[in-house]
Design an enzyme around this catalytic site. Structure first.
Site, PDB file in Angstrom:
ATOM      1  N   GLU A  56      -7.154   7.903  -4.682  1.00 44.03           N
ATOM      2  CA  GLU A  56      -7.025   6.494  -5.081  1.00 44.03           C
ATOM      3  C   GLU A  56      -7.226   6.291  -6.578  1.00 44.03           C
ATOM      4  O   GLU A  56      -7.927   5.372  -7.000  1.00 44.03           O
ATOM      5  CB  GLU A  56      -8.018   5.657  -4.272  1.00 44.03           C
ATOM      6  CG  GLU A  56      -7.708   5.702  -2.790  1.00 44.03           C
ATOM      7  CD  GLU A  56      -8.663   4.874  -1.949  1.00 44.03           C
ATOM      8  OE1 GLU A  56      -9.858   4.847  -2.298  1.00 44.03           O
ATOM      9  OE2 GLU A  56      -8.212   4.236  -0.973  1.00 44.03           O
TER      10      GLU A  56
HETATM   11  N1  IFG Z   1     -10.459   5.327   1.423  1.00 41.72           N
HETATM   12  C1  IFG Z   1     -11.296   5.862   0.345  1.00 41.72           C
HETATM   13  C2  IFG Z   1     -12.777   6.008   0.664  1.00 41.72           C
HETATM   14  C3  IFG Z   1     -13.306   4.862   1.531  1.00 41.72           C
HETATM   15  C4  IFG Z   1     -12.423   4.741   2.760  1.00 41.72           C
HETATM   16  C5  IFG Z   1     -13.008   3.747   3.755  1.00 41.72           C
HETATM   17  C6  IFG Z   1     -10.557   8.119   1.000  1.00 41.72           C
HETATM   18  C7  IFG Z   1     -10.213   9.523   0.584  1.00 41.72           C
HETATM   19  C8  IFG Z   1     -11.040   4.335   2.325  1.00 41.72           C
HETATM   20  N2  IFG Z   1     -10.792   7.222  -0.003  1.00 41.72           N
HETATM   21  O1  IFG Z   1     -10.636   7.833   2.174  1.00 41.72           O
HETATM   22  O2  IFG Z   1     -13.506   6.029  -0.563  1.00 41.72           O
HETATM   23  O3  IFG Z   1     -13.371   3.660   0.816  1.00 41.72           O
HETATM   24  O4  IFG Z   1     -12.385   3.844   5.011  1.00 41.72           O
END
Ligand code: IFG
Length: 511
Positions: free
Chosen positions: A325
């Site tokens: 992200e």
């Molecule tokens: N995605 C984010 C996490 C977390 C997650 C919550 C990944 C690799 C959503 N990154 O999953 O930091 O916020 O479900």
């Protein structure tokens, strides 16, 4: 003699003469289910006099097994080191180099009426087999005498399907101290999970002391999601967690997420920010708004210092650098950044793991792509010779709600009921992904909505038991209709372990 005394004497005589019903080891509610089970039909009566025998090399594992059996029966068992029972009775631990097919974690458990043999080619196999033996000890003794715990006779030959069977705990969004993490290690080890990925740094908190950059914890460790007190592990705390995990044959994988998910570091050191200004500490739950300054040399000095110190504290082969992200890092900056961080990780003797976006960079064959969102990134990674850990969010993200009524968790990926968490095949999930490119699977618990150990247990259990089986057991034994019966039978065991597990309506839970 009183009539009642005579009556009791007759009943006791009758009980002693009545042959006990046959047993069937293959019907035991084992999770994860073993590769091969043959039933002997009789029983090994575990009792206070039962002695555990171990060679000197397995003394610690012998002690661990004594503690495990004592916890299960409230009986103080004896451990004999180095001198097997001449009569051959009792529980015998042994290493046998002549069974290479068992591999690093496999074992053979032979249960006869007077003797149990737990044999492995390596110590980890003795530990894994001890978890199986623990599940074979009934929760209640044979009768009100509280003296005999009947273990069904037979043989179990067992070894894991995947080498990497992980759980992840996000200690950044909310911090969990050493005692909670130790309990988490105990609970995952009971189901043969062998990797613990600690998500040590994110926007909301930096949780590991770095001596060359102390403000990462004195400032970056101050708070958490919601603005409450944060916390961090000193390097001694982290060493203690590594030791505790190693004694249970669990390898710790530390993660420092970068270049995104870095507000805690950026808030700690203005010089890490492209504009030289430190942002405030962040206590919300947004993602994708932060980035290290990828075109400043100090960033790579910082990363080298962090990786150096963390690698020195981590005996395991992996160091996770996140990479997810990075929405405010241009791809043409992101790719060289990941390439350079991968080199830094190698100079400190570790293999790099990254969330699946890192597959856009030039991965070395020793690197690992953790597939969570974009299946095509898994294939991007394997096309470069990298391996894959499967963490499909819609199947294994333990912070996903069970259903719309679950009071904890999120549902952006899916609602994941206990059957859905189990009903998938790592082998076929990603079309085109070769079996030998899959290291295994890992179940992440993100903690935006999780603040206590009870919250952790509610979301992790029982779904992690299904993931443990998908990682350990052969394809042939994995089917929901059969697994759900074994899972239901585990309820008293989970209760006995004090686990605050979710009682899904998809399972018939034993009383
Ligand atoms: N995605 C984010 C996490 C977390 C997650 C919550 C990944 C690799 C959503 N990154 O999953 O930091 O916020 O479900």
């Amino acid at each position: 003699m009183q009539k009642t005394t005579i009556l009791f004497a007759l009943l006791a005589l009758l009980a002693a003469c009545t042959p006990l019903p046959p047993t069937d080891l293959s019907q035991a509610s084992l999770i994860p289910y073993p590769v091969a089970v043959t039933t002997g039909g009789e029983r090994f009566a575990l009792q206070a006099q039962t002695t555990i025998y171990a060679p000197p090399a397995l003394e610690a594992l012998g002690t661990y097994l004594v503690e495990t059996l004592t916890a299960a029966t409230r009986q103080p068992f004896a451990l004999e080191v180095g001198s097997p029972d001449p009569a051959g009775k009792g529980i015998h631990l042994a290493l046998d180099a002549n069974q290479p097919e068992l591999g690093a974690e496999g074992y053979q458990l032979t249960i006869a009426e007077k003797r149990i043999d737990l044999v492995a080619s390596q110590p980890a196999g003795i530990f894994r087999g001890s978890q199986t033996l623990r599940q074979l000890v009934p929760l209640v003794s044979r009768d009100s005498s509280n003296r005999y715990w009947d273990i069904p006779t037979g043989t179990i030959t067992d070894y894991p399907h995947y080498a990497y069977r992980g759980a992840m705990l996000d200690v950044s969004r909310h911090f969990f101290g050493v005692p909670d993490v130790k309990r988490f290690i105990d609970l995952i080890a009971a189901f043969k999970i062998n990797f613990l990925h600690l998500h040590l740094a994110d926007d909301q908190g930096w949780r590991i002391e770095i001596k060359s950059w102390p403000q990462l914890t004195t400032i970056g460790g101050r708070t958490a999601v919601g603005g409450g007190p944060g916390g961090f592990y000193t390097q001694d705390d982290y060493r203690e967690l590594v030791r505790y995990a190693q004694a249970r044959f669990v390898t710790i994988v530390p993660e420092i997420d970068m270049p995104g998910h870095t507000n805690a570091a950026l808030a700690s050191y203005p010089e890490l920010n492209c504009n030289g200004i430190a942002p405030p500490l962040y206590t919300g739950t947004e993602v994708g708004f932060s980035t290290l300054c990828t075109d400043q040399e100090i960033t790579y000095q910082f990363i080298d210092d962090v990786v150096r110190e963390l690698a020195a504290l981590t005996p395991g082969p992996y160091l996770h650098i996140g990479g997810d992200e990075s929405h405010v890092t241009d791809l043409e900056d992101y790719i060289p950044f990941i390439n350079r961080v991968q080199e830094i990780v190698h100079t400190h003797g570790k293999q790099m793991i990254g969330w699946d976006e890192v597959a856009h960079a030039s991965l070395s064959k020793s690197s690992v792509v953790q597939y969570w969102a974009q299946a095509e990134n898994a294939l991007r990674g394997t096309s470069q010779g990298a391996k894959v850990i499967l963490s499909p969010a819609h199947k294994v993200y333990l912070d996903m709600q069970y259903d719309s009524t679950t009071h904890l968790g999120l549902h952006w990926a899916a609602y994941i009921e206990v059957d859905s968490a189990y009903n998938w095949s790592p082998e076929t999930l990603v079309p085109g992904l070769n079996e030998d490119d899959i290291l295994g699977l890992e179940s992440p618990l993100w903690t935006e909505t999780v603040t206590t150990m009870a919250d952790i247990e509610y979301l992790v259990f029982p779904r992690l038991l299904g993931h443990a089986e998908l990682g350990w057991s052969p394809v042939a034994v994995r089917n929901w209709a059969q697994y759900r019966v074994r899972l239901g039978a585990h309820a008293p065991r989970l209760e006995a372990m004090g686990i605050n597990f979710y009682r899904s309506k998809r399972v018939d839970w034993a009383r």
